[in-house]
Motif scaffolding. Structure first.
Motif: not given
Length: 95
Positions: A48, A53, A56-57
């Motif tokens: 990740s 990614k 996005r988190h």
């Protein structure tokens, strides 16, 4: 011609200071470098360790922090690293 182990498994991702903008610092677990969100303390897998990614988190889990300056989070990341050193790498969650 024999392939090296790292070549067989593809590109090995490395932590970048650019990940601070998504509020992630690095952590090494069992010899594997991973990213850790220093807002929620969530550790993501080595796979990740991609900007999209991490972004996005951050955007889905912590949108309230979007306006904060990166330097604010740099000091938070330093605090997380110091806490790991002070506790021998283990977090204690006192609530």
């Amino acid at each position: 011609m024999a392939m090296h182990h790292a070549e067989k498994n593809g590109k090995k991702r490395k932590y970048s200071d650019d990940f601070l903008q998504y509020r992630f610092t690095s952590i090494v677990t069992a010899g594997i470098e991973k990213t850790q969100c220093f807002i929620s303390n969530k550790v993501l897998s080595a796979e990740s360790m991609k900007s999209n990614k991490l972004k996005r988190h951050f955007n889905s889990k912590h949108p309230i922090f979007a306006g904060k300056d990166t330097e604010y989070f740099r000091s938070k990341a330093d605090g997380v690293k110091k806490a790991r050193l002070d506790t021998g790498g283990k977090y204690t969650n006192k609530t």
